[in-house]
Motif scaffolding. Structure first.
Motif, PDB file in Angstrom:
ATOM      1  N   SER A 231      48.034  41.173 131.162  1.00  0.00           N
ATOM      2  CA  SER A 231      49.281  41.260 130.421  1.00  0.00           C
ATOM      3  C   SER A 231      49.045  41.896 129.053  1.00  0.00           C
ATOM      4  CB  SER A 231      49.883  39.863 130.251  1.00  0.00           C
ATOM      5  OG  SER A 231      49.023  39.054 129.457  1.00  0.00           O
ATOM      6  N   GLN A 232      50.130  42.363 128.469  1.00  0.00           N
ATOM      7  CA  GLN A 232      50.041  42.953 127.129  1.00  0.00           C
ATOM      8  C   GLN A 232      49.586  41.903 126.118  1.00  0.00           C
ATOM      9  OE1 GLN A 232      53.749  44.262 125.471  1.00  0.00           O
ATOM     10  NE2 GLN A 232      52.801  45.447 123.850  1.00  0.00           N
ATOM     11  N   SER A 233      50.062  40.668 126.280  1.00  0.00           N
ATOM     12  CA  SER A 233      49.695  39.620 125.328  1.00  0.00           C
ATOM     13  C   SER A 233      48.196  39.360 125.342  1.00  0.00           C
ATOM     14  CB  SER A 233      50.461  38.332 125.638  1.00  0.00           C
ATOM     15  OG  SER A 233      50.134  37.850 126.926  1.00  0.00           O
ATOM     16  N   PHE A 234      47.565  39.405 126.541  1.00  0.00           N
ATOM     17  CA  PHE A 234      46.127  39.168 126.605  1.00  0.00           C
ATOM     18  C   PHE A 234      45.361  40.310 125.940  1.00  0.00           C
ATOM     19  CE2 PHE A 234      41.999  39.734 128.687  1.00  0.00           C
ATOM     20  CZ  PHE A 234      41.415  38.520 128.348  1.00  0.00           C
ATOM     21  N   LEU A 235      45.796  41.559 126.162  1.00  0.00           N
ATOM     22  CA  LEU A 235      45.117  42.702 125.555  1.00  0.00           C
ATOM     23  C   LEU A 235      45.234  42.678 124.032  1.00  0.00           C
ATOM     24  CD1 LEU A 235      46.144  45.561 128.029  1.00  0.00           C
ATOM     25  CD2 LEU A 235      43.959  44.347 127.896  1.00  0.00           C
ATOM     26  N   VAL A 236      46.412  42.289 123.531  1.00  0.00           N
ATOM     27  CA  VAL A 236      46.577  42.171 122.086  1.00  0.00           C
ATOM     28  C   VAL A 236      45.676  41.064 121.542  1.00  0.00           C
ATOM     29  CG1 VAL A 236      48.197  41.561 120.257  1.00  0.00           C
ATOM     30  CG2 VAL A 236      48.917  43.098 122.091  1.00  0.00           C
ATOM     31  N   THR A 237      45.640  39.943 122.256  1.00  0.00           N
ATOM     32  CA  THR A 237      44.776  38.832 121.845  1.00  0.00           C
ATOM     33  C   THR A 237      43.320  39.256 121.808  1.00  0.00           C
ATOM     34  OG1 THR A 237      46.319  37.229 122.786  1.00  0.00           O
ATOM     35  CG2 THR A 237      44.075  36.470 122.378  1.00  0.00           C
ATOM     36  N   LEU A 238      42.890  39.971 122.857  1.00  0.00           N
ATOM     37  CA  LEU A 238      41.503  40.434 122.915  1.00  0.00           C
ATOM     38  C   LEU A 238      41.192  41.390 121.761  1.00  0.00           C
ATOM     39  CD1 LEU A 238      39.043  40.087 124.784  1.00  0.00           C
ATOM     40  CD2 LEU A 238      39.763  42.147 125.990  1.00  0.00           C
ATOM     41  N   SER A 239      42.182  42.144 121.312  1.00  0.00           N
ATOM     42  CA  SER A 239      41.980  43.096 120.219  1.00  0.00           C
ATOM     43  C   SER A 239      41.809  42.408 118.871  1.00  0.00           C
ATOM     44  CB  SER A 239      43.163  44.077 120.148  1.00  0.00           C
ATOM     45  OG  SER A 239      43.297  44.811 121.348  1.00  0.00           O
ATOM     46  N   VAL A 240      42.542  41.308 118.661  1.00  0.00           N
ATOM     47  CA  VAL A 240      42.547  40.685 117.327  1.00  0.00           C
ATOM     48  C   VAL A 240      41.574  39.520 117.200  1.00  0.00           C
ATOM     49  CG1 VAL A 240      44.932  41.379 116.946  1.00  0.00           C
ATOM     50  CG2 VAL A 240      44.456  39.105 117.873  1.00  0.00           C
ATOM     51  N   ILE A 241      41.062  38.993 118.326  1.00  0.00           N
ATOM     52  CA  ILE A 241      40.132  37.857 118.247  1.00  0.00           C
ATOM     53  C   ILE A 241      38.913  38.170 117.364  1.00  0.00           C
ATOM     54  CG2 ILE A 241      38.368  36.655 119.615  1.00  0.00           C
ATOM     55  CD1 ILE A 241      40.446  36.010 121.654  1.00  0.00           C
ATOM     56  N   PRO A 242      38.247  39.340 117.524  1.00  0.00           N
ATOM     57  CA  PRO A 242      37.079  39.598 116.660  1.00  0.00           C
ATOM     58  C   PRO A 242      37.410  39.528 115.168  1.00  0.00           C
ATOM     59  CG  PRO A 242      37.120  41.147 118.481  1.00  0.00           C
ATOM     60  CD  PRO A 242      38.430  40.423 118.514  1.00  0.00           C
ATOM     61  N   ALA A 243      38.557  40.070 114.782  1.00  0.00           N
ATOM     62  CA  ALA A 243      38.934  40.035 113.367  1.00  0.00           C
ATOM     63  C   ALA A 243      39.197  38.605 112.910  1.00  0.00           C
ATOM     64  CB  ALA A 243      40.170  40.904 113.130  1.00  0.00           C
TER      65      ALA A 243
ATOM     66  N   PHE B   6      34.857  35.446 125.238  1.00  0.00           N
ATOM     67  CA  PHE B   6      33.569  35.089 124.642  1.00  0.00           C
ATOM     68  C   PHE B   6      32.883  36.315 124.041  1.00  0.00           C
ATOM     69  CE2 PHE B   6      33.629  30.966 126.865  1.00  0.00           C
ATOM     70  CZ  PHE B   6      33.111  30.166 125.857  1.00  0.00           C
ATOM     71  N   THR B   7      32.999  37.460 124.718  1.00  0.00           N
ATOM     72  CA  THR B   7      32.432  38.692 124.174  1.00  0.00           C
ATOM     73  C   THR B   7      33.102  39.068 122.861  1.00  0.00           C
ATOM     74  OG1 THR B   7      31.941  39.485 126.415  1.00  0.00           O
ATOM     75  CG2 THR B   7      31.951  41.119 124.660  1.00  0.00           C
ATOM     76  N   ALA B   8      34.435  38.949 122.828  1.00  0.00           N
ATOM     77  CA  ALA B   8      35.177  39.250 121.605  1.00  0.00           C
ATOM     78  C   ALA B   8      34.773  38.303 120.472  1.00  0.00           C
ATOM     79  CB  ALA B   8      36.678  39.148 121.858  1.00  0.00           C
ATOM     80  N   MET B   9      34.545  37.041 120.799  1.00  0.00           N
ATOM     81  CA  MET B   9      34.109  36.089 119.778  1.00  0.00           C
ATOM     82  C   MET B   9      32.718  36.438 119.255  1.00  0.00           C
ATOM     83  SD  MET B   9      35.526  32.468 121.302  1.00  0.00           S
ATOM     84  CE  MET B   9      34.895  31.545 119.887  1.00  0.00           C
ATOM     85  N   GLY B  10      31.840  36.900 120.157  1.00  0.00           N
ATOM     86  CA  GLY B  10      30.511  37.332 119.726  1.00  0.00           C
ATOM     87  C   GLY B  10      30.588  38.500 118.769  1.00  0.00           C
ATOM     88  N   VAL B  11      31.470  39.450 119.052  1.00  0.00           N
ATOM     89  CA  VAL B  11      31.672  40.590 118.154  1.00  0.00           C
ATOM     90  C   VAL B  11      32.188  40.109 116.801  1.00  0.00           C
ATOM     91  CG1 VAL B  11      33.084  42.655 117.764  1.00  0.00           C
ATOM     92  CG2 VAL B  11      32.026  42.263 119.994  1.00  0.00           C
ATOM     93  N   GLY B  12      33.143  39.167 116.830  1.00  0.00           N
ATOM     94  CA  GLY B  12      33.682  38.636 115.582  1.00  0.00           C
ATOM     95  C   GLY B  12      32.633  37.914 114.748  1.00  0.00           C
TER      96      GLY B  12
END
Length: 229
Positions: A46-58, A100-106
């Protein structure tokens, strides 16, 4: 040169300046957006998941910069994340891995290691693409797993009326739901089925139509259960 790329932008100090703050946040957003675009290539989401994945690292980078070695603040942040977890819907195994990958990047961006964050994201995205293209762990059975809905007249005994057709066209079948419709004059049956590799969907549906008085039949892909690992 390589050492400079993979060194922390905080340069041995824990003090956050305006330039380092914006560098970490912007880098986290850019890397997160790239990860979301790569994730979209081989996965439906979904679009909401992709947006979430984009902003989690920040978001994670911001939290790490605020904690900044303070143990008490770190415990409070951990508690806040725990509360968020209970308000979150469960996801698929791929979605959990992506988060989890996005959190690692963050985390890497939050401590100033932007080069390591970018390298880590590139490696993980490459691995996800590779596994997706070679179909690791997949024998094609996912594409053959279907949800079958059949409407039949009330005077038709549904318990064994389709058994021979299931034997002919499916590897397995399971009746998961029965309900009445049209003022009780019809039954609507729902099955989980796995079609044989050489089975023709059209032939299967045509033969089912001959048994259910040409009433409504629906055959579509079965979605994995949410949270299934």
């Amino acid at each position: 040169m390589t050492d400079n790329i993979f060194s922390s932008i905080f340069s041995g100090t824990t003090e956050i300046t305006t330039s380092t703050f914006f560098a970490c946040i912007i880098a986290a957003l850019v890397i997160g957006t790239a990860m979301a675009l790569v994730y979209r290539i081989k996965n439906s989401s979904s679009q909401s998941f992709l947006v979430t994945l984009s902003v989690i690292p920040a978001a994670v980078a911001m939290v790490i910069m605020l904690v900044n070695g303070d143990f008490g603040t770190g415990v409070a942040v951990a508690g806040a994340f725990g509360l968020i977890r209970f308000r979150s819907a469960p996801g698929t195994a791929k979605e959990i891995a992506a988060i989890f990958t996005a959190m690692g990047v963050g985390l890497a961006c939050g401590v100033g290691y932007i080069g390591y964050a970018a390298a880590f994201a590139a490696i993980m995205c490459g691995a996800m693409l590779l596994y997706g293209f070679i179909g690791i762990g997949s024998d094609g059975s996912d594409e053959r797993q279907k949800k079958l809905s059949i409407t039949i007249p009330e005077n038709l005994d549904y318990s064994r009326v389709f058994d021979d057709l299931f034997e002919k066209y499916t590897v397995s079948h399971k009746l998961v739901n029965v309900k009445t419709t049209n003022m009780g004059s019809l039954f609507k049956l729902t099955y989980d089925v796995e079609l044989k590799s050489d089975a023709s969907e059209k032939s299967f549906i045509d033969e089912l139509r001959c048994r259910n008085a040409n009433l409504e039949i629906s055959l579509h892909r079965r979605e994995s259960a949410v949270g299934e690992l």
